[in-house]
Scaffold this motif. Structure first.
Motif, mmCIF file in Angstrom:
data_model
loop_
_atom_site.group_PDB
_atom_site.id
_atom_site.type_symbol
_atom_site.label_atom_id
_atom_site.label_comp_id
_atom_site.label_asym_id
_atom_site.label_seq_id
_atom_site.Cartn_x
_atom_site.Cartn_y
_atom_site.Cartn_z
ATOM 1 N N SER A 47 0.851 -1.187 0.000
ATOM 2 C CA SER A 47 0.000 0.000 0.000
ATOM 3 C C SER A 47 0.886 1.235 0.000
ATOM 4 O O SER A 47 1.877 1.300 0.729
ATOM 5 C CB SER A 47 -0.917 0.026 1.229
ATOM 6 N N ALA A 60 3.470 0.559 3.131
ATOM 7 C CA ALA A 60 3.126 -0.406 4.165
ATOM 8 C C ALA A 60 2.764 -1.726 3.504
ATOM 9 O O ALA A 60 2.159 -1.750 2.424
ATOM 10 C CB ALA A 60 1.959 0.097 5.009
ATOM 11 N N ARG A 62 1.478 -5.903 4.491
ATOM 12 C CA ARG A 62 1.068 -6.926 5.462
ATOM 13 C C ARG A 62 1.055 -8.265 4.741
ATOM 14 O O ARG A 62 0.390 -8.418 3.704
ATOM 15 C CB ARG A 62 -0.320 -6.622 6.020
ATOM 16 N N THR A 69 1.821 -10.988 15.259
ATOM 17 C CA THR A 69 2.142 -10.032 14.192
ATOM 18 C C THR A 69 3.383 -9.253 14.606
ATOM 19 O O THR A 69 3.440 -8.688 15.695
ATOM 20 C CB THR A 69 0.978 -9.056 13.957
ATOM 21 N N VAL A 71 5.977 -6.198 13.493
ATOM 22 C CA VAL A 71 6.169 -5.010 12.665
ATOM 23 C C VAL A 71 7.660 -4.782 12.468
ATOM 24 O O VAL A 71 8.426 -4.724 13.443
ATOM 25 C CB VAL A 71 5.532 -3.767 13.316
ATOM 26 N N ASN A 73 10.015 -1.988 11.117
ATOM 27 C CA ASN A 73 9.894 -0.555 10.832
ATOM 28 C C ASN A 73 11.225 0.042 10.407
ATOM 29 O O ASN A 73 12.263 -0.209 11.024
ATOM 30 C CB ASN A 73 9.402 0.176 12.085
ATOM 31 N N VAL A 137 4.289 -7.171 9.265
ATOM 32 C CA VAL A 137 3.926 -5.850 8.763
ATOM 33 C C VAL A 137 5.225 -5.083 8.520
ATOM 34 O O VAL A 137 6.095 -5.039 9.400
ATOM 35 C CB VAL A 137 3.039 -5.080 9.766
ATOM 36 N N HIS A 139 7.075 -1.427 7.382
ATOM 37 C CA HIS A 139 6.931 0.025 7.239
ATOM 38 C C HIS A 139 8.131 0.598 6.504
ATOM 39 O O HIS A 139 9.282 0.332 6.889
ATOM 40 C CB HIS A 139 6.940 0.723 8.603
ATOM 41 N N LEU A 154 1.323 5.480 10.128
ATOM 42 C CA LEU A 154 1.190 4.094 9.681
ATOM 43 C C LEU A 154 0.543 3.236 10.768
ATOM 44 O O LEU A 154 -0.322 2.395 10.478
ATOM 45 C CB LEU A 154 2.564 3.529 9.317
ATOM 46 N N TYR A 159 -1.494 -0.464 10.629
ATOM 47 C CA TYR A 159 -0.310 -1.276 10.397
ATOM 48 C C TYR A 159 0.480 -1.413 11.698
ATOM 49 O O TYR A 159 1.558 -0.866 11.865
ATOM 50 C CB TYR A 159 0.532 -0.671 9.275
ATOM 51 N N THR A 160 -0.114 -2.164 12.597
ATOM 52 C CA THR A 160 0.459 -2.358 13.929
ATOM 53 C C THR A 160 0.576 -3.847 14.204
ATOM 54 O O THR A 160 0.333 -4.677 13.327
ATOM 55 C CB THR A 160 -0.410 -1.647 14.990
#
Length: 386
Positions: A47, A60, A62, A69, A71, A73, A137, A139, A154, A159-160
């Protein structure tokens, strides 16, 4: 696997460095579009996020499904390269010499971004094959270098996750805490006059002296505040500006203070201290002052024995012989958004030396980037084991 990983990492990292993403002014668009297209070519639908600045989009991704999950970053902006003549190699023409890759952003932090991109793609394949269970996820954030709300946006966009890794350069050490940062501009008033008649005015530079004295005493005081992982607090005067012309007594002067604070302190606490300090100076010396906080990175911390920290420490030690003792990073990163805003269990960890950030001839050792990928893969494999 190491040779293949090296080739993949090197190709992707050199591509990322070749994009001039300086901030200010904020030139992330081309790099963000490259990352977006790269994921699509890898069969993953990313995205492109226009918030908080449509001219500077973020990416972002996923992949996977199920818990937990994680992330990953990273930010894609870099500080300006400065005087090109000070570089041994052009800053945006990545150059490899003896396993060392030179270029602006190589350490801070496009190596971390490249490692995260590759791990995201490889985890997607493993999850699709039924080998692992979990969600990653990714970033690619804007604006970290100037405390803009890229990562925060984000996270607010969904998006966490449960765990988070901010892949800043830490030499693969695991940081469970970081200092906060607040910049203050303090303006001291005077009364202008022609320099041929200086007594007809009030020189703002003279009025600055008691303020500087008070700030020096304040710095001495805050240095007594200590944290086991982060050391002490600081209040450092970093800039001074006054005057409009050689023959004019200045009507104002501005002091910039860099305040580094611990997890036991907040920016609000520091505001109160600056307010009290200046109120005392005004009362004692009869001068007018004002202040404003211009930039803020809140401090952040999680327990040193958190699940994520233990897993990353153990794999970093196994792959790269990295120390496993608890550690905190004195720089400020977007991990504060993951911990404080999204209430995630998050660490700062990644390949590269923090000392290389913002320097001429910024560079990173490619074997460490490869090791970083291998550590990250093992961490995700461990957390996603069915």
């Amino acid at each position: 696997m190491t040779n293949e990983t090296r080739e993949r990492v090197t190709e992707l990292l050199t591509s990322l460095i070749s994009f001039e993403t300086e901030n200010p002014p904020g030139n992330e668009r081309e790099a963000a579009e490259f990352i977006y297209d790269w994921f699509r070519e890898e069969g993953i639908e990313p995205s492109l996020i226009d918030e908080p600045n449509a001219a500077r989009p973020q990416v972002a991704v996923r992949v996977g499904e199920g818990d937990p999950t994680v992330v990953l970053n990273g930010h894609i902006d870099v500080v300006p390269a400065g005087d090109g003549d000070q570089w041994s190699y052009p800053p945006y023409e990545p150059t490899i010499e003896d396993d060392v890759l030179y270029g602006r952003g190589s350490a801070d932090m496009k190596a971390g971004v490249a490692v995260a991109m590759l791990a995201t793609v490889d985890i997607a394949a493993a999850v699709e094959a039924g080998e692992l269970e979990g969600t990653v996820v990714f970033h690619a954030a804007m604006g970290e270098e100037t405390a803009e709300p890229g990562t925060k946006t984000l996270l607010e966009s969904g998006y966490t996750g449960d765990y988070g890794i901010v892949l800043e350069p830490t030499s693969l050490r695991t940081a469970t805490s970081e200092k906060g940062l607040a910049w203050y501009e303090i303006t001291v008033a005077g009364d202008p006059s022609h320099a041929s008649r200086p007594d007809h005015g009030t020189n703002a530079i003279a009025n600055v002296r008691p303020v500087l004295d008070a700030l020096e005493a304040y710095d001495t005081d805050v240095r007594t505040r200590e944290d086991d992982l982060l050391g002490c607090s600081y209040a450092t005067v970093t800039e001074f500006e006054a005057g409009t012309k050689e023959n004019v007594v200045p009507e104002s002067a501005t002091i910039t203070v860099d305040r580094r604070f611990l997890p036991s302190e907040t920016a609000g606490d520091v505001d109160s201290e600056i307010d009290e300090l200046l109120a005392t100076v005004e009362a004692d010396h009869g001068i007018d002052t004002s202040w404003r906080r211009t930039r803020t990175y809140e401090s952040a911390e999680i327990p040193v024995d958190s699940t994520l920290a233990e897993v990353v420490r153990n794999h970093s030690a196994a792959v790269a012989d990295v120390p496993t003792d608890p550690w905190g990073i004195q720089a400020s990163t977007d991990v504060r958004n993951l911990v404080n805003d999204a209430e995630m269990e998050a660490i700062t960890w990644g390949p590269g030396e923090l000392d290389q950030a913002h320097t001429y001839d910024e560079h990173i050792e490619l074997p460490e980037v490869v090791a970083g990928y291998e550590v990250l893969w093992r961490v995700l494999e461990d957390l996603f084991e069915p």
